[in-house]
Design an enzyme around this catalytic site. Structure first.
Site, PDB file in Angstrom:
ATOM      1  N   PHE A 154      48.496  33.902  36.083  1.00  0.00           N
ATOM      2  CA  PHE A 154      49.117  34.716  35.035  1.00  0.00           C
ATOM      3  C   PHE A 154      50.180  35.672  35.534  1.00  0.00           C
ATOM      4  O   PHE A 154      51.022  36.142  34.771  1.00  0.00           O
ATOM      5  CB  PHE A 154      48.030  35.523  34.280  1.00  0.00           C
ATOM      6  CG  PHE A 154      47.597  36.776  35.014  1.00  0.00           C
ATOM      7  CD1 PHE A 154      48.392  37.919  34.991  1.00  0.00           C
ATOM      8  CD2 PHE A 154      46.422  36.819  35.753  1.00  0.00           C
ATOM      9  CE1 PHE A 154      48.021  39.073  35.676  1.00  0.00           C
ATOM     10  CE2 PHE A 154      46.048  37.965  36.447  1.00  0.00           C
ATOM     11  CZ  PHE A 154      46.849  39.088  36.408  1.00  0.00           C
ATOM     12  N   LYS A 178      50.120  22.926  34.502  1.00  0.00           N
ATOM     13  CA  LYS A 178      49.063  23.572  33.708  1.00  0.00           C
ATOM     14  C   LYS A 178      49.318  25.080  33.784  1.00  0.00           C
ATOM     15  O   LYS A 178      49.061  25.716  34.794  1.00  0.00           O
ATOM     16  CB  LYS A 178      47.701  23.221  34.326  1.00  0.00           C
ATOM     17  CG  LYS A 178      46.524  23.245  33.383  1.00  0.00           C
ATOM     18  CD  LYS A 178      46.220  24.572  32.752  1.00  0.00           C
ATOM     19  CE  LYS A 178      45.410  25.510  33.610  1.00  0.00           C
ATOM     20  NZ  LYS A 178      45.260  26.852  33.015  1.00  0.00           N
ATOM     21  N   CYS A 286      50.456  39.080  44.490  1.00  0.00           N
ATOM     22  CA  CYS A 286      49.665  38.686  45.653  1.00  0.00           C
ATOM     23  C   CYS A 286      50.276  39.272  46.921  1.00  0.00           C
ATOM     24  O   CYS A 286      49.683  39.214  47.981  1.00  0.00           O
ATOM     25  CB  CYS A 286      49.581  37.175  45.746  1.00  0.00           C
ATOM     26  SG  CYS A 286      51.180  36.452  46.000  1.00  0.00           S
ATOM     27  N   GLU A 380      39.904  42.229  46.463  1.00  0.00           N
ATOM     28  CA  GLU A 380      41.198  42.283  45.781  1.00  0.00           C
ATOM     29  C   GLU A 380      41.020  43.051  44.470  1.00  0.00           C
ATOM     30  O   GLU A 380      40.266  42.624  43.602  1.00  0.00           O
ATOM     31  CB  GLU A 380      41.702  40.862  45.496  1.00  0.00           C
ATOM     32  CG  GLU A 380      43.062  40.854  44.842  1.00  0.00           C
ATOM     33  CD  GLU A 380      43.634  39.445  44.648  1.00  0.00           C
ATOM     34  OE1 GLU A 380      42.884  38.543  44.251  1.00  0.00           O
ATOM     35  OE2 GLU A 380      44.843  39.274  44.899  1.00  0.00           O
TER      36      GLU A 380
HETATM   37  P1  NAD Z   1      42.842  32.455  38.348  1.00  0.00           P
HETATM   38  O1  NAD Z   1      42.301  31.863  39.589  1.00  0.00           O
HETATM   39  O2  NAD Z   1      41.891  33.104  37.403  1.00  0.00           O
HETATM   40  O3  NAD Z   1      43.627  31.344  37.495  1.00  0.00           O
HETATM   41  C1  NAD Z   1      44.588  30.510  38.068  1.00  0.00           C
HETATM   42  C2  NAD Z   1      44.586  29.186  37.314  1.00  0.00           C
HETATM   43  O4  NAD Z   1      43.307  28.555  37.456  1.00  0.00           O
HETATM   44  C3  NAD Z   1      44.831  29.341  35.822  1.00  0.00           C
HETATM   45  O5  NAD Z   1      45.715  28.329  35.399  1.00  0.00           O
HETATM   46  C4  NAD Z   1      43.440  29.197  35.222  1.00  0.00           C
HETATM   47  O6  NAD Z   1      43.468  28.603  33.945  1.00  0.00           O
HETATM   48  C5  NAD Z   1      42.712  28.308  36.189  1.00  0.00           C
HETATM   49  N1  NAD Z   1      41.276  28.614  36.328  1.00  0.00           N
HETATM   50  C6  NAD Z   1      40.665  29.827  36.175  1.00  0.00           C
HETATM   51  N2  NAD Z   1      39.344  29.718  36.425  1.00  0.00           N
HETATM   52  C7  NAD Z   1      39.098  28.432  36.757  1.00  0.00           C
HETATM   53  C8  NAD Z   1      37.926  27.694  37.136  1.00  0.00           C
HETATM   54  N3  NAD Z   1      36.744  28.276  37.219  1.00  0.00           N
HETATM   55  N4  NAD Z   1      38.057  26.387  37.425  1.00  0.00           N
HETATM   56  C9  NAD Z   1      39.263  25.781  37.362  1.00  0.00           C
HETATM   57  N5  NAD Z   1      40.393  26.428  36.984  1.00  0.00           N
HETATM   58  C10 NAD Z   1      40.330  27.725  36.696  1.00  0.00           C
HETATM   59  O7  NAD Z   1      44.003  33.465  38.783  1.00  0.00           O
HETATM   60  P2  NAD Z   1      44.803  34.489  37.861  1.00  0.00           P
HETATM   61  O8  NAD Z   1      43.883  35.599  37.471  1.00  0.00           O
HETATM   62  O9  NAD Z   1      45.554  33.774  36.804  1.00  0.00           O
HETATM   63  O10 NAD Z   1      45.880  35.031  38.902  1.00  0.00           O
HETATM   64  C11 NAD Z   1      45.673  36.108  39.766  1.00  0.00           C
HETATM   65  C12 NAD Z   1      45.236  35.642  41.135  1.00  0.00           C
HETATM   66  O11 NAD Z   1      46.220  34.778  41.678  1.00  0.00           O
HETATM   67  C13 NAD Z   1      45.109  36.777  42.140  1.00  0.00           C
HETATM   68  O12 NAD Z   1      43.977  36.536  42.929  1.00  0.00           O
HETATM   69  C14 NAD Z   1      46.374  36.666  42.973  1.00  0.00           C
HETATM   70  O13 NAD Z   1      46.288  37.186  44.272  1.00  0.00           O
HETATM   71  C15 NAD Z   1      46.542  35.184  43.002  1.00  0.00           C
HETATM   72  N6  NAD Z   1      47.916  34.822  43.320  1.00  0.00           N
HETATM   73  C16 NAD Z   1      48.151  34.369  44.588  1.00  0.00           C
HETATM   74  C17 NAD Z   1      49.428  34.048  44.969  1.00  0.00           C
HETATM   75  C18 NAD Z   1      49.711  33.583  46.360  1.00  0.00           C
HETATM   76  O14 NAD Z   1      50.844  33.268  46.655  1.00  0.00           O
HETATM   77  N7  NAD Z   1      48.743  33.518  47.249  1.00  0.00           N
HETATM   78  C19 NAD Z   1      50.487  34.182  44.054  1.00  0.00           C
HETATM   79  C20 NAD Z   1      50.210  34.623  42.768  1.00  0.00           C
HETATM   80  C21 NAD Z   1      48.910  34.942  42.415  1.00  0.00           C
END
Ligand code: NAD
Length: 489
Positions: A154, A178, A286, A380
């Protein structure tokens, strides 16, 4: 069908160049700025994914066989369209994610830079060729993988999708994206603008949804590679599931980034960089600094950090966090640290924004005397909160940094080249900054962390991504009939 309470039309999946849904369950999409209802997003099922993959498979041979220079013309056009629509795209990111205007605009500008890199790929991937024996030529061709998928989070509704979309497509793959169900609006415009740029139908498809679609992507036999960006727990699940289904996978996870501040650091510059890193995008990056490792006497910097933090006004120069749950989680971390003996120097809890009472805001927060065993020091938090951990020297600071399971970024603030080198060498992180609070490597350098911040061998952007989205075909050719037969040609 249209719901008059929505600001935008209901979101639809983008399949084979057209928006369509059928009867799917939906979820509300609200703006973190004020809680207003923006739209609804479909929670697609496996049947929709199957359909999308079929379209992408059908489109693949034509797209693969389109010369790369022709493909690049589409992305030059697309880059111009991003520029032409800059204000509208900025407004969408701001509204669905809660960023400030400046942050949202910078995100679209970064999306343009990522597209520019993709346009330059033809200049970067000249095939290798060598006469390996008399009259025998060996050449390496870089070929696309086929149908690939990208699952995004997000916190950057436009930039993170642009880490993968332009490069994967430029290199001849067809794709399923997705979106995060929390911020699905920006990608609707991406699909429209790609189509307007001349991208053939079926090359780019969007399947909205949640966990079910992510799992279906990892399981689908026709999807060759999966890229994921999100939290570490989900990154691990996706990496394991996709690779156990024999796919190429790259999964970027969460982060806990440490900034090491030395007594000789320039006070104003350091304070401004630290606070910008912690509070930019409301701490939901991140690459955001989360913990400051204060080495020795750094009180003048800490005072300036507090001064800068107090100037940040939620709803004005500090954006919203994504949801009510996120706000509560962040505030819980602050309260727990206080109960365990940390000292809150600037308190951003209970932030209210007049006229936007339904929004989700946390003010800039600075906490001193955090100890490495506290949850706020280890986990985090993903909010505009700085934890200051006091240390006696660089070795102690680096031991704390090394003990953390994540490894996205680390930075050092100092005027000493030797001390900076020590942090560069010792940091257990994929991206390291010297006197820089957000050490994002810009194109053509690649982006990617270490440890629990990334699973998979390559990085997600820059030259490294060219490896991820392609496979090599090695061709050995002999036209001189008189040459002898030799198993080594
Ligand atoms: P999230 O893991 O909740 O969701 C990411 C994606 O996975 C979404 O499309 C979501 O629909 C899907 N998802 C969520 N739960 C799932 C599950 N149990 N099984 C399968 N799919 C699932 O992450 P978020 O809250 O959208 O984003 C924030 C996180 O992303 C933070 O931890 C941040 O550090 C990380 N992030 C990392 C980077 C990087 O470069 N390392 C970059 C941006 C964000």
């Amino acid at each position: 069908m249209g719901n008059q309470n929505f600001k935008y039309p209901e979101i639809q999946n983008f399949l084979n160049g057209a928006f369509e849904n059928g009867a799917l369950e939906t979820m509300e999409v609200r703006s973190p700025l004020n809680g207003n209802l923006l739209s609804s997003v479909p929670l697609s099922n496996r049947k929709v994914l199957d359909e999308a993959v079929e379209f992408a498979e059908k489109a693949f041979p034509g797209w693969r066989d389109t010369p790369i220079k022709e493909r690049s013309q589409i992305f030059y056009k697309y880059r111009s369209l991003l520029q032409e629509n800059l204000e509208e795209l900025t407004a969408l990111v701001r509204e669905e994610n809660g960023k400030t205007y400046g942050e949202a605009k910078a995100e679209i500008e970064k999306s343009m830079e990522l597209t520019e890199f993709a346009c330059s790929i033809p200049q970067l991937i000249g095939d290798e060729i060598l006469e390996v024996s008399r009259g025998v030529e060996c050449r390496v061709e870089r070929r696309p993988l086929g149908v690939v998928a990208s699952i995004v989070p997000f916190n950057f509704p436009s930039m993170v999708p642009h880490w993968t979309i332009p490069n994967a497509l430029m290199l001849g793959n067809t794709m399923i994206v997705k979106p995060s169900e929390k911020v699905p609006l920006s990608l609707v415009r991406v699909a429209e603008l790609l189509k307007e740029s001349g991208l053939p139908d079926g090359v780019f498809n969007i399947v909205n949804g949640d966990r079910e679609i992510v799992e279906a992507i990892c399981d689908h036999p026709a999807i060759k590679a999966v890229s994921f960006v999100g939290s570490t727990n989900v990154a691990k699940l996706v990496y394991k599931r996709a690779t156990s289904n024999l796919k190429r996978a790259l999964a970027l996870g969460g982060a806990k980034n440490h900034l090491v501040v030395l007594p000789d650091a320039q006070i104003d510059m350091t304070a401004n960089n630290v606070i910008a890193s912690v509070t930019g995008c409301a701490g939901q990056r991140c690459m955001a600094a989360a913990a400051m490792l204060a080495v020795g006497e750094t009180d003048p910097v800490i005072e300036k950090i507090c001064e800068a933090a107090r100037k940040l006004v939620p709803g004005e120069n500090l954006g919203a966090v994504i949801s009510k749950e996120a706000k509560e989680r962040i505030e819980r971390y602050i309260t727990e640290s206080e109960e365990q003996g940390a000292k809150i120097l600037v308190d951003g809890r209970n932030a209210k924004v007049e006229g936007a009472e339904g929004g989700y805001y946390v003010g800039a927060t600075v906490i001193d005397y955090v100890t490495p065993d506290m949850a706020i020091a280890k986990e985090e938090v993903f909010g505009p909160v700085l934890s200051i951990i006091r240390t006696k020297d660089v070795s102690e600071a680096m031991a704390i940094e090394n003990a953390n399971p994540y490894g996205n970024a680390a930075a050092v603030f100092t005027q000493s080249g030797g001390a900076a080198r020590q942090v560069i060498e010792k940091a257990s992180a994929g991206m390291v900054g010297v006197n820089i609070g957000v050490p994002v490597p810009r194109e053509p350098f690649s982006f990617g962390g270490w440890n629990d911040s990334k699973f998979g061998a390559l990085d997600i952007t820059g030259k490294s991504s060219i490896e991820f989205w392609t496979q090599l075909k090695k061709v050995t050719t002999k036209w001189n009939a008189e040459a002898g037969i030799n198993w080594m040609s």
